[in-house]
Structure formats: structure tokens, C-alpha cells
Design an enzyme around this catalytic site. Structure first.
Site, PDB file in Angstrom:
ATOM      1  CD  GLU A  98      -2.771   3.072  -5.562  1.00 18.25           C
ATOM      2  OE1 GLU A  98      -3.778   2.466  -5.946  1.00 18.25           O
ATOM      3  OE2 GLU A  98      -1.794   2.515  -5.059  1.00 18.25           O
TER       4      GLU A  98
ATOM      5  NE  ARG B  42      -4.236  -1.351  -0.031  1.00 17.82           N
ATOM      6  CZ  ARG B  42      -4.353  -2.357  -0.903  1.00 17.82           C
ATOM      7  NH1 ARG B  42      -3.378  -2.633  -1.746  1.00 17.82           N
ATOM      8  NH2 ARG B  42      -5.444  -3.085  -0.938  1.00 17.82           N
TER       9      ARG B  42
ATOM     10  CG  HIS C 100      -2.881  -0.848  -7.081  1.00 18.17           C
ATOM     11  ND1 HIS C 100      -3.355  -0.231  -5.956  1.00 18.17           N
ATOM     12  CD2 HIS C 100      -2.903  -2.178  -6.794  1.00 18.17           C
ATOM     13  CE1 HIS C 100      -3.659  -1.135  -5.040  1.00 18.17           C
ATOM     14  NE2 HIS C 100      -3.388  -2.327  -5.528  1.00 18.17           N
TER      15      HIS C 100
HETATM   16  C1  8YV Z   1      -6.665  -5.341  -6.240  1.00 15.14           C
HETATM   17  C2  8YV Z   1      -5.227  -5.039  -4.223  1.00 15.14           C
HETATM   18  O1  8YV Z   1      -6.558  -5.771  -7.540  1.00 15.14           O
HETATM   19  O2  8YV Z   1      -6.004  -7.112  -3.468  1.00 15.14           O
HETATM   20  C3  8YV Z   1      -5.716  -5.961  -3.181  1.00 15.14           C
HETATM   21  O3  8YV Z   1      -5.806  -5.538  -2.013  1.00 15.14           O
HETATM   22  O4  8YV Z   1      -4.752  -4.011  -3.933  1.00 15.14           O
HETATM   23  C4  8YV Z   1      -5.313  -5.425  -5.644  1.00 15.14           C
HETATM   24  O5  8YV Z   1      -4.928  -6.743  -5.780  1.00 15.14           O
HETATM   25  C5  8YV Z   1      -7.324  -4.068  -6.337  1.00 15.14           C
HETATM   26  O6  8YV Z   1      -7.219  -3.305  -5.198  1.00 15.14           O
HETATM   27  C6  8YV Z   1      -8.785  -4.317  -6.653  1.00 15.14           C
HETATM   28  O7  8YV Z   1      -9.530  -3.293  -6.250  1.00 15.14           O
END
Ligand code: 8YV
Length: 332
Positions: free
Chosen positions: A271, A242, A289
Site C-alpha cells: 500500500e 491485510r 484501505h
Molecule cells: C486503520 C487498520 O485505520 O485497524 C487497523 O489495523 O488497518 C485500519 O483500521 C489504519 O491502519 C490506521 O493506520
């Protein structure tokens, strides 16, 4: 006489916060349930006030999250199914207070996120993206030399957060004969890797610091100016977790001043807006991301969202439930 409900009447209403990243999931949800997409409503607050009481089930994603005002507008909410492993954007307080069960998608994305950590690590150290830009700019053909980069094999890898994904990153490092150590909120029982008591100690020791810790207030800005100073001028930081775990302004300064050698980032504090200064630097590799973003993994995540929802409807509990207590312990 028996009464038979029509299929339409029997369809369960599901509130979907917005479009999900895997298009097939949007389609399947709409086929299986009576779905309302909140972001498509002209006035979401009004819609919630008028119809919120009709929803027991909700679908969202780690990225879209779930705010307290939405939870509070759904008095009969029983279960949430979230696409993603992160739950830092789901409002824990309102969900736990109301006893709402929350499913998420751990495990199925570990491989791809760990692969991406290594892709960023190799790219950053070996300057692959910069080399690509160099060739495309016809600088090689015109006789310029690219210069040399940094060796990865046999070096020291420090992992912040030895959970499922951190462990997969450590396993990949074995193929590069790297020495691995880690820092966590507490040592992982039975781990073959040495535990460092502080992040600062880990940063001083390693050549590559990879962030695989959960997001949220408990880990906010753990990687600060001091930690970057300890990583040092030959050190690299990689973040697939994150953006909030790194103080992005401090990172920009460290990359600009040569306090560290480079960075590979898939995630950012705000983001989709990395700090503009980062875009101008050549010692950084940026990704939007996408660590979990392969066909295979996104399909597996989509299936788990459906399975969690179906299980929640049938039994009251998702298959994979968010471990709020672990998150609370991380904050303590
Ligand atoms: C997601 C992610 O694809 O799984 C998570 O927490 O950050 C990513 O893998 C993305 O956030 C989907 O909203």
C-alpha cells in the site's frame, strides 16, 4: 516550603511516529502531552540518537507501525499506544524483549470493517461500481444493456479468520440468509458455524471467500493460486484484513484468466500501490484501505488511543493490550 511544578514542566513527553489518520487525535495529543512528531524532524536518526532517551511513551498507528531501530533508540520506552487493531507492523521482537507494553484499538472498529466487507461483497457480486461507471459513460442512455450479475442472498459465505470482525461478518450474513462456514488456525469453541479443516476445503465449498485473518508472517500468502483455483470460476474473494494474506500476483492472474469471478479489496500487499494490472480489470472493486474510516469509528479509535496512553501512564498497562502470544500461536 512546597514546590509546585509548572504545567509545562509536568507535561509528559510523547514521541509520535507521524500524523495520525484522525486529525482530532493529533490535536488532542498535542494539547495533553509534550508531543514530538518524528516524521517532522529533518533528520530522524540523529534526533533519536540525541533525544531518544527522553521518551517513555510513543504513539503510532497500525499503518505506520514501529520498527526495531526506533524501539532500540528509545532506551526508556515503557508504553506504545497504536491507532488500529492490526499489529503486524509493530516490531514484536524488540518490544517483547524490552518488556514494552503495547496498547491497540480492537472492538471499536468491528462494525464498520464488517459493513465494508459486505459493501465490497455486494458491489463485486452485483457489479454496482461497474454499473455506476456504465451510467456515467452515457452507455445506458445510448441504448446499451448492462447485463446480469450474481445473486448474493442464500449463497455460501466462507470466512477465513473467525475473530471479532469475522464474527460480525457472519452475523450480517444471516440477514442475507447465507450459509456460513469458516477456517481458522483452530476451531472456535461454541461457534454456531461449521469449521473447515483447511482453507482449500473452505474455498471449494463457498461462493464468497472473505478474508478477516490477522496479517503477519503466519498468514502470508495463505490465499494462493491453489486456493483461488479451488474457489473456482463462479467464486469471489473479498479482503478487508491485510493485503499480505493474498498472493496479489496470483490473484491478478486468477482474475485475468477467469479462474475466479471477481474480487473486492480494501487492502493490498504494497500500500498504497495495488499491482497496476488490477486497475485495468472490471471484475474487481478497489478501496484505499478505508474499512474503519467512518467519523464514528475513527473517533472511537482515537479515544481508545488516548485512554490506552493515559492508562499506561497512570497504571503501567494499557486498557487494551496487544495479544502477542496469540500472534505467536498463529505462526506456529
Ligand atoms: C486503520 C487498520 O485505520 O485497524 C487497523 O489495523 O488497518 C485500519 O483500521 C489504519 O491502519 C490506521 O493506520
Amino acid at each position: 516550603m512546597t514546590t509546585t511544578q509548572s504545567t509545562t514542566d509536568a507535561r509528559i513527553r510523547v514521541l509520535q511516529i507521524g500524523p495520525l489518520p484522525q486529525p482530532s487525535l493529533n490535536v488532542k495529543l498535542a494539547q495533553l502531552y509534550d508531543v514530538t512528531v518524528l516524521s517532522e524532524q529533518p533528520d530522524a536518526a540523529r534526533f533519536l540518537a540525541e533525544q531518544g532517551a527522553q521518551f517513555e511513551y510513543l504513539v503510532t498507528s497500525a499503518n505506520m507501525g514501529l520498527k526495531a531501530d526506533v524501539v532500540n533508540a528509545l532506551p526508556h520506552l515503557r508504553m506504545v499506544s497504536s491507532f488500529g487493531v492490526g499489529f503486524d507492523k509493530l516490531d514484536e521482537q524488540s518490544l517483547v524483549a524490552r518488556g514494552v507494553r503495547v496498547g491497540y484499538t480492537p472492538g471499536v472498529l468491528d462494525d464498520c470493517v464488517a459493513d465494508m466487507a459486505f459493501a465490497l461483497l455486494l458491489d463485486t457480486a452485483r457489479q454496482l461500481s461497474a454499473a455506476d461507471r456504465f451510467v456515467r459513460a452515457v452507455r445506458w442512455s445510448q441504448g446499451e444493456r448492462f447485463g446480469v450479475s450474481t445473486k448474493v442472498s442464500g449463497r455460501r459465505l466462507g470466512i477465513l479468520g473467525l475473530g471479532r470482525i469475522g464474527t460480525q461478518i457472519a452475523e450480517r450474513a444471516q440477514g442475507f440468509r447465507m450459509e456460513v462456514a469458516y477456517h481458522n488456525r483452530r476451531a472456535v469453541a461454541g461457534s454456531p458455524y461449521p469449521y473447515m479443516d483447511s482453507l482449500d476445503q473452505l474455498a471449494q465449498w463457498c461462493d464468497f471467500l472473505v478474508i478477516a485473518a490477522a496479517g503477519g508472517e503466519g498468514t502470508r500468502h495463505l490465499v494462493n493460486a491453489q486456493v483461488l483455483q479451488s474457489l473456482g470460476k463462479n467464486g469471489f474473494v473479498i479482503n478487508i484484513a491485510r493485503g499480505s494474506v493474498i498472493d496479489e500476483q496470483a490473484l491478478l492472474e486468477a482474475l485475468t484468466n477467469g479462474t475466479i469471478a471477481g474480487a473486492g479489496l480494501d487492502v493490498f500487499e504494497n500500500e498504497p500501490h495495488p499491482l497496476p494490472g488490477l486497475l485495468a480489470l472490471d471484475n474487481i472493486v478497489l478501496a484505499p484501505h478505508v474499512a474503519s474510516g467512518t467519523h464514528e469509528t475513527r473517533e472511537a479509535m482515537a479515544q481508545l488511543v488516548l485512554d490506552n496512553l493515559q492508562s499506561g501512564i497512570a497504571t503501567g498497562a494499557p486498557l487494551q493490550e496487544v495479544p502477542w502470544s496469540a500472534a505467536a500461536a498463529a505462526k506456529a
